[in-house]
Design an enzyme around this catalytic site. Structure first.
Site, PDB file in Angstrom:
ATOM      1  NE  ARG A 129      -1.795  -2.417   2.695  1.00 10.16           N
ATOM      2  CZ  ARG A 129      -1.990  -3.704   2.416  1.00 10.16           C
ATOM      3  NH1 ARG A 129      -3.071  -4.073   1.797  1.00 10.16           N
ATOM      4  NH2 ARG A 129      -1.104  -4.620   2.764  1.00 10.16           N
ATOM      5  CB  THR A 130       3.567   2.528   2.157  1.00 14.56           C
ATOM      6  OG1 THR A 130       2.864   2.133   3.330  1.00 14.56           O
ATOM      7  CG2 THR A 130       4.241   3.873   2.396  1.00 14.56           C
TER       8      THR A 130
ATOM      9  CE  LYS B 187      27.301  -4.476  -7.816  1.00 16.08           C
ATOM     10  NZ  LYS B 187      27.410  -3.581  -8.971  1.00 16.08           N
TER      11      LYS B 187
ATOM     12  NE  ARG C 125       7.484   0.721   4.454  1.00 16.79           N
ATOM     13  CZ  ARG C 125       6.248   0.209   4.514  1.00 16.79           C
ATOM     14  NH1 ARG C 125       6.047  -1.056   4.222  1.00 16.79           N
ATOM     15  NH2 ARG C 125       5.225   0.961   4.859  1.00 16.79           N
TER      16      ARG C 125
ATOM     17  CG  HIS D 121       4.282   3.987   8.418  1.00 11.91           C
ATOM     18  ND1 HIS D 121       4.367   4.851   7.341  1.00 11.91           N
ATOM     19  CD2 HIS D 121       3.807   2.808   7.920  1.00 11.91           C
ATOM     20  CE1 HIS D 121       3.951   4.217   6.252  1.00 11.91           C
ATOM     21  NE2 HIS D 121       3.609   2.979   6.580  1.00 11.91           N
TER      22      HIS D 121
HETATM   23  C1  NCD Z   1       2.335  -1.140   8.086  1.00 11.06           C
HETATM   24  C2  NCD Z   1       3.852  -0.994   8.158  1.00 11.06           C
HETATM   25  O1  NCD Z   1       4.560  -1.240   7.181  1.00 11.06           O
HETATM   26  O2  NCD Z   1       4.286  -0.565   9.223  1.00 11.06           O
HETATM   27  N1  NCD Z   1       1.856  -1.293   6.798  1.00 11.06           N
HETATM   28  C3  NCD Z   1       1.530  -0.179   6.073  1.00 11.06           C
HETATM   29  O3  NCD Z   1       2.375   0.630   5.735  1.00 11.06           O
HETATM   30  N2  NCD Z   1       0.238   0.010   5.774  1.00 11.06           N
HETATM   31  C4  NCD Z   1       1.780  -2.113   9.030  1.00 11.06           C
HETATM   32  C5  NCD Z   1       2.306  -3.533   9.078  1.00 11.06           C
HETATM   33  O4  NCD Z   1       3.187  -3.915   8.330  1.00 11.06           O
HETATM   34  O5  NCD Z   1       1.759  -4.279   9.887  1.00 11.06           O
END
Ligand code: NCD
Length: 307
Positions: free
Chosen positions: A54-55, A84, A105, A133
Site C-alpha cells: 500500500r505505501t 555490494k 522505507r 510511519h
Molecule cells: C504497516 C507498516 O509497514 O508498518 N503497513 C503499512 O504501511 N500500511 C503495518 C504492518 O506492516 O503491519
C-alpha cells in the site's frame, strides 16, 4: 522549498501542520479523480528497503495523479546497497541527483532522519524500523476525520502490537494533539513503550492500558485501530509464537460495537481480524486504504508548494 522541508516524524508536526495536511487531503479528493499537472516537473524516487504494498503504490498513485514522475526500487537485493555493501549515505547522495524528492522505507530506526541529513532534496519517511510511519499516521487521522466527521471528543482503542508496530506510534502521537481518550490494548509483552505513553499523557490526553481485546472492543468506543503482530521484528521467534493468534477481533466481538463505530487497520492483515468481520458496517479498513492516496497527494503538494 514548500511548507515542510522533510516529513520524518509526527513529532516534527504541530496541530496546525496536521490540520493543514488533513484539510489539503480533503481538497485532493476532487483532484485525485480529475487529475492535475501541478507536479509535472517533479520526479519522486521511492527507495523501499523493506516489503510494501500500500505505501509504495499509494505514493506512486498520488504522484501520477499530480502529473509527476516516479522511479525507484522495491527489491533491495537488486541494488548495490543490498548486494555490494553500499552505505545508505552513498545511496542517498546518488539518488538525490536523479530525483526532486526521496521516499524511503528502511528496517532501521532513525534511517529516514539519516537519509535527510545526507540529502539536498526533501525526504519522506515511509516507515523507519519499529519507530515511526508518519504518512500512515496522517492517513489514519484523515480516515477518522472523514468517517467520523471529527477527531476531538472521540474514544479510540489502539490494539495489537503496540511495541513493534510503527503505525500506532505515529498515530498515537498525532492523536495526542486532539481532545481524545485513548485505550491501549496489547498482550503484556507488546505494550507501548512507557516513553511513548508518557509523551501522550504529557499532552494532556487520557490514556488507559488494558490487556484484552474484549476491553478494547466495547460499546463506549468510537474507533478501533487493530494492528498486526510484527513477526519480522521479534529477536526470538518463540516470543512471537507465544502471542501469535491471541489478539483477534471476531465477529462476536465486533457485534458488541455501536453501529456508528469504525474498525480501522493499516493492513496487511494476517489473522487479527476474522474475515467474517469484513461484511459488518463497522469494518472500514479497505475504505481507509484509498485515503492513503489523497493524504499522500496532500503531503506531496505541501512539500512542493511555496506557501
Ligand atoms: C504497516 C507498516 O509497514 O508498518 N503497513 C503499512 O504501511 N500500511 C503495518 C504492518 O506492516 O503491519
Amino acid at each position: 522549498m514548500g511548507k515542510f522541508k522533510n516529513l520524518i516524524s509526527i513529532h516534527d508536526l504541530s496541530r496546525e501542520d496536521i490540520d493543514l495536511i488533513l484539510d489539503t487531503a480533503a481538497k485532493m479528493e476532487d483532484v485525485a479523480v480529475k487529475r492535475s499537472t501541478d507536479l509535472h516537473d517533479k520526479i519522486m524516487a521511492v527507495l523501499f528497503f523493506e516489503a510494501s504494498t500500500r505505501t509504495r503504490l499509494s505514493f506512486e498513485s498520488a504522484m501520477h495523479r499530480l502529473g509527476g514522475s516516479v522511479l525507484g526500487f522495491s527489491d533491495v537485493m537488486s541494488t548495490s546497497a543490498g548486494v555490494k555493501g553500499e552505505t545508505l549515505a552513498d545511496t542517498i547522495r546518488t539518488v538525490e541527483r536523479y530525483a526532486d524528492l526521496i521516499v524511503i522505507r528502511h528496517p532501521l530506526d532513525g534511517s529516514a532522519r539519516v537519509a535527510a541529513e545526507f540529502s539536498s532534496v526533501p525526504v519522506i519517511n515511509a516507515g523507519s524500523g519499529a519507530e515511526e510511519h508518519p504518512t500512515q499516521g496522517l492517513l489514519d487521522l484523515y480516515s477518522i476525520k472523514k468517517m467520523k466527521g471529527k477527531i476531538d471528543g472521540l474514544t479510540i482503542s489502539l490494539c495489537g502490537d503496540l511495541k513493534y508496530g510503527r503505525t500506532v506510534h505515529s498515530l498515537g502521537m498525532g492523536l495526542s494533539h486532539y481532545n481524545v481518550k485513548i485505550r491501549l490494548a496489547a498482550p503484556p509483552s507488546l505494550r507501548m513503550k512507557p516513553a511513548v505513553v508518557d509523551e501522550m499523557k504529557k499532552k494532556g490526553i487520557s490514556v488507559e492500558q488494558v490487556d484484552s481485546i474484549e476491553e478494547a472492543v466495547s460499546e463506549d468506543v468510537d474507533v478501533i485501530y487493530q494492528t498486526r503482530i510484527q513477526k519480522e521484528r521479534f529477536g526470538d521467534i518463540r516470543e512471537y509464537d507465544k502471542v501469535a493468534g491471541q489478539f483477534k477481533i471476531t465477529k462476536k466481538d465486533a457485534e458488541k460495537l455501536r453501529k456508528d463505530a469504525i474498525i480501522l487497520h493499516p493492513l496487511p492483515r494476517v489473522d487479527e481480524i476474522d474475515s467474517d468481520v469484513d461484511s459488518l458496517p463497522q469494518a472500514r479498513y479497505f475504505d481507509q486504504v484509498y485515503n492513503g492516496v489523497v493524504t499522500r497527494m496532500a503531503i506531496l503538494k505541501l512539500l512542493f508548494s511555496d506557501a
